[in-house]
Design a protein around this motif. Structure first.
Motif, PDB file in Angstrom:
ATOM      1  N   THR A  44       5.194  -1.189  12.745  1.00  0.00           N
ATOM      2  CA  THR A  44       5.453   0.141  13.783  1.00  0.00           C
ATOM      3  C   THR A  44       4.131   0.902  13.879  1.00  0.00           C
ATOM      4  O   THR A  44       4.065   1.391  14.833  1.00  0.00           O
ATOM      5  CB  THR A  44       6.450   1.039  12.956  1.00  0.00           C
ATOM      6  OG1 THR A  44       6.088   1.494  11.484  1.00  0.00           O
ATOM      7  CG2 THR A  44       7.840   0.290  12.857  1.00  0.00           C
ATOM      8  N   ASP A  45       3.462   1.208  12.676  1.00  0.00           N
ATOM      9  CA  ASP A  45       2.142   1.995  13.009  1.00  0.00           C
ATOM     10  C   ASP A  45       0.954   1.215  12.441  1.00  0.00           C
ATOM     11  O   ASP A  45       0.995   1.815  11.162  1.00  0.00           O
ATOM     12  CB  ASP A  45       2.565   3.378  12.570  1.00  0.00           C
ATOM     13  CG  ASP A  45       1.476   4.440  12.959  1.00  0.00           C
ATOM     14  OD1 ASP A  45       0.679   4.101  13.687  1.00  0.00           O
ATOM     15  OD2 ASP A  45       1.700   5.685  12.518  1.00  0.00           O
ATOM     16  N   PRO A  46       0.357   0.578  12.847  1.00  0.00           N
ATOM     17  CA  PRO A  46      -0.812  -0.108  12.241  1.00  0.00           C
ATOM     18  C   PRO A  46      -1.942   0.818  12.145  1.00  0.00           C
ATOM     19  O   PRO A  46      -2.490   0.600  10.773  1.00  0.00           O
ATOM     20  CB  PRO A  46      -1.336  -1.248  13.501  1.00  0.00           C
ATOM     21  CG  PRO A  46      -0.590  -0.651  14.659  1.00  0.00           C
ATOM     22  CD  PRO A  46       0.562   0.084  14.452  1.00  0.00           C
ATOM     23  N   GLN A  47      -2.205   1.862  12.790  1.00  0.00           N
ATOM     24  CA  GLN A  47      -3.210   2.810  12.477  1.00  0.00           C
ATOM     25  C   GLN A  47      -2.660   3.710  11.221  1.00  0.00           C
ATOM     26  O   GLN A  47      -3.720   3.653  10.165  1.00  0.00           O
ATOM     27  CB  GLN A  47      -3.354   3.754  13.509  1.00  0.00           C
ATOM     28  CG  GLN A  47      -4.221   3.327  14.674  1.00  0.00           C
ATOM     29  CD  GLN A  47      -4.409   4.297  15.799  1.00  0.00           C
ATOM     30  OE1 GLN A  47      -3.924   5.234  15.749  1.00  0.00           O
ATOM     31  NE2 GLN A  47      -5.481   4.101  16.700  1.00  0.00           N
ATOM     32  N   ALA A  48      -1.476   4.075  10.963  1.00  0.00           N
ATOM     33  CA  ALA A  48      -1.090   4.561   9.721  1.00  0.00           C
ATOM     34  C   ALA A  48      -1.219   3.803   8.382  1.00  0.00           C
ATOM     35  O   ALA A  48      -1.556   4.429   7.401  1.00  0.00           O
ATOM     36  CB  ALA A  48       0.301   5.263  10.080  1.00  0.00           C
ATOM     37  N   GLN A  49      -0.776   2.421   8.837  1.00  0.00           N
ATOM     38  CA  GLN A  49      -0.975   1.557   7.669  1.00  0.00           C
ATOM     39  C   GLN A  49      -2.446   1.362   7.242  1.00  0.00           C
ATOM     40  O   GLN A  49      -2.729   1.277   6.084  1.00  0.00           O
ATOM     41  CB  GLN A  49      -0.314   0.009   8.149  1.00  0.00           C
ATOM     42  CG  GLN A  49      -0.417  -0.848   6.967  1.00  0.00           C
ATOM     43  CD  GLN A  49       0.423  -0.355   5.803  1.00  0.00           C
ATOM     44  OE1 GLN A  49       1.190   0.322   6.051  1.00  0.00           O
ATOM     45  NE2 GLN A  49       0.114  -0.734   4.526  1.00  0.00           N
ATOM     46  N   ALA A  50      -3.139   1.157   8.273  1.00  0.00           N
ATOM     47  CA  ALA A  50      -4.587   1.026   7.967  1.00  0.00           C
ATOM     48  C   ALA A  50      -5.151   2.361   6.991  1.00  0.00           C
ATOM     49  O   ALA A  50      -6.058   2.150   6.253  1.00  0.00           O
ATOM     50  CB  ALA A  50      -5.636   0.996   9.199  1.00  0.00           C
ATOM     51  N   VAL A  51      -4.773   3.592   7.334  1.00  0.00           N
ATOM     52  CA  VAL A  51      -5.343   4.483   6.893  1.00  0.00           C
ATOM     53  C   VAL A  51      -4.642   4.501   5.286  1.00  0.00           C
ATOM     54  O   VAL A  51      -5.320   4.956   4.434  1.00  0.00           O
ATOM     55  CB  VAL A  51      -4.777   6.174   7.423  1.00  0.00           C
ATOM     56  CG1 VAL A  51      -4.735   7.243   6.544  1.00  0.00           C
ATOM     57  CG2 VAL A  51      -5.312   6.141   8.751  1.00  0.00           C
ATOM     58  N   LYS A  52      -3.662   4.196   5.039  1.00  0.00           N
ATOM     59  CA  LYS A  52      -2.879   4.257   3.901  1.00  0.00           C
ATOM     60  C   LYS A  52      -3.456   3.084   2.831  1.00  0.00           C
ATOM     61  O   LYS A  52      -3.827   3.477   1.686  1.00  0.00           O
ATOM     62  CB  LYS A  52      -1.097   3.733   3.937  1.00  0.00           C
ATOM     63  CG  LYS A  52      -0.367   4.857   4.507  1.00  0.00           C
ATOM     64  CD  LYS A  52       0.960   4.245   4.679  1.00  0.00           C
ATOM     65  CE  LYS A  52       2.051   5.585   5.340  1.00  0.00           C
ATOM     66  NZ  LYS A  52       3.296   5.012   5.393  1.00  0.00           N
ATOM     67  N   GLU A  53      -3.754   1.869   3.324  1.00  0.00           N
ATOM     68  CA  GLU A  53      -4.498   0.916   2.764  1.00  0.00           C
ATOM     69  C   GLU A  53      -5.969   1.422   2.452  1.00  0.00           C
ATOM     70  O   GLU A  53      -6.363   1.229   1.186  1.00  0.00           O
ATOM     71  CB  GLU A  53      -4.629  -0.210   3.624  1.00  0.00           C
ATOM     72  CG  GLU A  53      -3.422  -1.397   3.887  1.00  0.00           C
ATOM     73  CD  GLU A  53      -3.385  -2.383   4.567  1.00  0.00           C
ATOM     74  OE1 GLU A  53      -4.604  -2.585   5.436  1.00  0.00           O
ATOM     75  OE2 GLU A  53      -2.498  -2.917   4.957  1.00  0.00           O
ATOM     76  N   THR A  54      -6.336   2.235   3.402  1.00  0.00           N
ATOM     77  CA  THR A  54      -7.867   2.568   2.978  1.00  0.00           C
ATOM     78  C   THR A  54      -7.832   3.694   1.794  1.00  0.00           C
ATOM     79  O   THR A  54      -8.625   3.585   0.760  1.00  0.00           O
ATOM     80  CB  THR A  54      -8.564   3.325   4.057  1.00  0.00           C
ATOM     81  OG1 THR A  54      -8.596   2.406   5.229  1.00  0.00           O
ATOM     82  CG2 THR A  54      -9.974   3.685   3.710  1.00  0.00           C
ATOM     83  N   LEU A  55      -6.769   4.622   1.856  1.00  0.00           N
ATOM     84  CA  LEU A  55      -6.416   5.501   0.772  1.00  0.00           C
ATOM     85  C   LEU A  55      -6.279   4.878  -0.461  1.00  0.00           C
ATOM     86  O   LEU A  55      -6.610   5.405  -1.680  1.00  0.00           O
ATOM     87  CB  LEU A  55      -5.621   6.694   1.094  1.00  0.00           C
ATOM     88  CG  LEU A  55      -5.877   7.479   2.374  1.00  0.00           C
ATOM     89  CD1 LEU A  55      -4.761   8.376   2.789  1.00  0.00           C
ATOM     90  CD2 LEU A  55      -7.292   8.278   2.012  1.00  0.00           C
ATOM     91  N   ALA A  56      -5.504   3.862  -0.443  1.00  0.00           N
ATOM     92  CA  ALA A  56      -5.094   3.233  -1.697  1.00  0.00           C
ATOM     93  C   ALA A  56      -6.013   2.617  -2.104  1.00  0.00           C
ATOM     94  O   ALA A  56      -6.247   2.506  -3.420  1.00  0.00           O
ATOM     95  CB  ALA A  56      -3.853   2.127  -1.239  1.00  0.00           C
ATOM     96  N   ALA A  57      -7.347   2.044  -1.541  1.00  0.00           N
ATOM     97  CA  ALA A  57      -8.214   1.428  -1.829  1.00  0.00           C
ATOM     98  C   ALA A  57      -9.096   2.389  -2.588  1.00  0.00           C
ATOM     99  O   ALA A  57      -9.873   1.891  -3.716  1.00  0.00           O
ATOM    100  CB  ALA A  57      -9.002   0.643  -0.788  1.00  0.00           C
ATOM    101  N   ILE A  58      -9.061   3.516  -2.215  1.00  0.00           N
ATOM    102  CA  ILE A  58      -9.876   4.556  -2.774  1.00  0.00           C
ATOM    103  C   ILE A  58      -9.485   4.944  -4.100  1.00  0.00           C
ATOM    104  O   ILE A  58     -10.029   4.879  -5.288  1.00  0.00           O
ATOM    105  CB  ILE A  58     -10.325   5.817  -1.961  1.00  0.00           C
ATOM    106  CG1 ILE A  58     -10.724   5.602  -0.801  1.00  0.00           C
ATOM    107  CG2 ILE A  58     -10.815   6.866  -2.649  1.00  0.00           C
ATOM    108  CD1 ILE A  58     -10.878   6.600   0.163  1.00  0.00           C
TER     109      ILE A  58
END
Length: 165
Positions: free
Chosen positions: A151-165
């Protein structure tokens, strides 16, 4: 009337009128700035160095005090508190090592007030029913994850980036 058409004489007169171009002012300015820098260095550098040394000494002293406090605290720690902390850590490690299906099963049994021993004593049909409920919840969880990604690939990318941090 006398008119001086000599442009070189005119430029010399104009240069002398500018105070920043006057040779006497330039020499005085150079001497003054050099003397001022020498005075500032002789006065502020040792003072600044002394202040820096004092601050460094205070920091070292604070670290030493903290280290001593930690060592005395560590030696006087009660063993039950240490055991409780290690027990909590082992519970967390055990939980994180479980698969998602095992986590869902554990949660489901807790919601129903059952234990693994109680489930083992149930009939095969009741055990199958619990297994089906676990499978349904696992499927729902996977569908939610897929839906969130699509549904929201940009939000998912942000979540994955934050999770990686």
């Amino acid at each position: 009337m006398l008119v001086n058409n000599n442009t070189q004489a005119m430029s010399t007169v104009q240069q002398i009128k500018r105070p920043d171009m006057d040779p006497a002012n330039a020499a005085a300015s150079t001497l003054y700035s050099g003397a001022l820098q020498a005075v500032q260095q002789s006065v502020t550098v040792p003072t600044a160095q002394k202040d820096l040394d004092k601050a460094t000494g205070r920091i070292d002293e604070a670290f030493a005090k903290t280290r001593v406090q930690l060592q005395t605290t560590a030696s006087s720690v009660d063993t039950p508190a240490t055991n409780a902390a290690s027990g909590t850590r082992s519970e967390f490690t055990d939980y994180m090592s479980k698969t998602p299906a095992e986590r869902i099963r554990e949660q489901l049994l807790k919601e129903q007030g059952l234990t693994e021993a109680a489930v083992q004593n149930m009939s095969q049909q009741q055990q199958d029913a619990i297994s089906k409920q676990v499978a349904e919840r696992l499927k729902q969880q996977q569908e939610q994850q897929v839906a969130a990604k699509t549904t929201d690939p940009q939000a998912q990318a942000v979540k994955e980036t934050l999770a990686a941090i």
